[in-house]
Scaffold this motif. Sequence first.
Motif, PDB file in Angstrom:
ATOM      1  N   ARG A 185       0.834  -1.214   0.000  1.00 27.54           N
ATOM      2  CA  ARG A 185       0.000   0.000   0.000  1.00 27.54           C
ATOM      3  C   ARG A 185       0.867   1.262   0.000  1.00 27.54           C
ATOM      4  NH1 ARG A 185      -3.148  -2.718   4.369  1.00 27.54           N
ATOM      5  NH2 ARG A 185      -4.991  -3.586   3.372  1.00 27.54           N
ATOM      6  N   GLU A 186       1.861   1.276   0.883  1.00 26.20           N
ATOM      7  CA  GLU A 186       2.727   2.451   1.013  1.00 26.20           C
ATOM      8  C   GLU A 186       3.539   2.686  -0.251  1.00 26.20           C
ATOM      9  OE1 GLU A 186       5.123   2.234   4.545  1.00 26.20           O
ATOM     10  OE2 GLU A 186       3.365   1.884   5.816  1.00 26.20           O
ATOM     11  N   LYS A 187       4.146   1.639  -0.773  1.00 21.22           N
ATOM     12  CA  LYS A 187       5.003   1.799  -1.955  1.00 21.22           C
ATOM     13  C   LYS A 187       4.187   2.193  -3.185  1.00 21.22           C
ATOM     14  CE  LYS A 187       8.917  -0.871  -0.525  1.00 21.22           C
ATOM     15  NZ  LYS A 187      10.165  -1.238  -1.132  1.00 21.22           N
ATOM     16  N   SER A 188       3.040   1.601  -3.373  1.00 23.86           N
ATOM     17  CA  SER A 188       2.231   1.963  -4.533  1.00 23.86           C
ATOM     18  C   SER A 188       1.705   3.392  -4.385  1.00 23.86           C
ATOM     19  CB  SER A 188       1.085   0.971  -4.737  1.00 23.86           C
ATOM     20  OG  SER A 188       0.178   0.995  -3.661  1.00 23.86           O
ATOM     21  N   SER A 189       1.395   3.788  -3.163  1.00 21.05           N
ATOM     22  CA  SER A 189       0.926   5.149  -2.913  1.00 21.05           C
ATOM     23  C   SER A 189       2.036   6.158  -3.215  1.00 21.05           C
ATOM     24  CB  SER A 189       0.459   5.281  -1.466  1.00 21.05           C
ATOM     25  OG  SER A 189       0.073   6.599  -1.190  1.00 21.05           O
ATOM     26  N   ARG A 190       3.255   5.863  -2.762  1.00 19.10           N
ATOM     27  CA  ARG A 190       4.389   6.750  -3.022  1.00 19.10           C
ATOM     28  C   ARG A 190       4.686   6.858  -4.516  1.00 19.10           C
ATOM     29  NH1 ARG A 190       8.553   4.230   0.432  1.00 19.10           N
ATOM     30  NH2 ARG A 190       7.129   3.624   2.053  1.00 19.10           N
ATOM     31  N   ALA A 191       4.423   5.773  -5.244  1.00 14.75           N
ATOM     32  CA  ALA A 191       4.643   5.771  -6.690  1.00 14.75           C
ATOM     33  C   ALA A 191       3.462   6.380  -7.449  1.00 14.75           C
ATOM     34  CB  ALA A 191       4.888   4.339  -7.173  1.00 14.75           C
ATOM     35  N   HIS A 192       2.411   6.766  -6.722  1.00 13.10           N
ATOM     36  CA  HIS A 192       1.191   7.323  -7.324  1.00 13.10           C
ATOM     37  C   HIS A 192       0.598   6.356  -8.348  1.00 13.10           C
ATOM     38  CE1 HIS A 192       2.015  11.063  -5.285  1.00 13.10           C
ATOM     39  NE2 HIS A 192       3.239  11.055  -5.794  1.00 13.10           N
ATOM     40  N   GLN A 193       0.552   5.075  -7.949  1.00 12.02           N
ATOM     41  CA  GLN A 193       0.000   4.036  -8.801  1.00 12.02           C
ATOM     42  C   GLN A 193      -0.950   3.172  -7.997  1.00 12.02           C
ATOM     43  OE1 GLN A 193       3.397   1.826 -10.150  1.00 12.02           O
ATOM     44  NE2 GLN A 193       3.870   3.271 -11.789  1.00 12.02           N
ATOM     45  N   SER A 194      -1.871   2.539  -8.708  1.00 10.89           N
ATOM     46  CA  SER A 194      -2.712   1.556  -8.036  1.00 10.89           C
ATOM     47  C   SER A 194      -1.812   0.383  -7.631  1.00 10.89           C
ATOM     48  CB  SER A 194      -3.817   1.065  -8.970  1.00 10.89           C
ATOM     49  OG  SER A 194      -3.255   0.308 -10.034  1.00 10.89           O
ATOM     50  N   ARG A 220      -1.219  -1.833 -10.720  1.00 13.52           N
ATOM     51  CA  ARG A 220      -0.227  -1.304 -11.661  1.00 13.52           C
ATOM     52  C   ARG A 220       1.180  -1.407 -11.078  1.00 13.52           C
ATOM     53  NH1 ARG A 220      -0.497   2.372 -16.180  1.00 13.52           N
ATOM     54  NH2 ARG A 220      -2.737   2.187 -15.891  1.00 13.52           N
ATOM     55  N   TYR A 221       1.312  -1.136  -9.784  1.00 11.77           N
ATOM     56  CA  TYR A 221       2.620  -1.198  -9.131  1.00 11.77           C
ATOM     57  C   TYR A 221       3.183  -2.624  -9.196  1.00 11.77           C
ATOM     58  CZ  TYR A 221       6.255  -0.602  -5.633  1.00 11.77           C
ATOM     59  OH  TYR A 221       7.464  -0.573  -4.994  1.00 11.77           O
TER      60      TYR A 221
END
Length: 77
Positions: free
Chosen positions: A17-26, A29-30
């Motif tokens: 959740r954190e990494k995909s959020s930081r990447a601004h991706q679902s 998609r992440y």
Amino acid sequence: MPQLSLYLDEPTMEMLREKSSRAHQSMSRYVTGLIRESGEGRGWPAGYWDNVYGCLKDPSFVVPEEEGDLDEIVLFA
């Protein structure tokens, strides 16, 4: 589009959740990006050694003798 069910423990899910959020991706998609990256290998990028050798102007640095194909060297397995 095919779907995949994946079971994760809570700490791993939170990390996703954190990494995909930081990447601004679902998350989907992440994870797709991670899978694609892993399929491309972890070798040296094309032309890497051509850009590295000779960039330092210190005469103590010399090109070592080649012991094998540098493109087959893997940093992290």
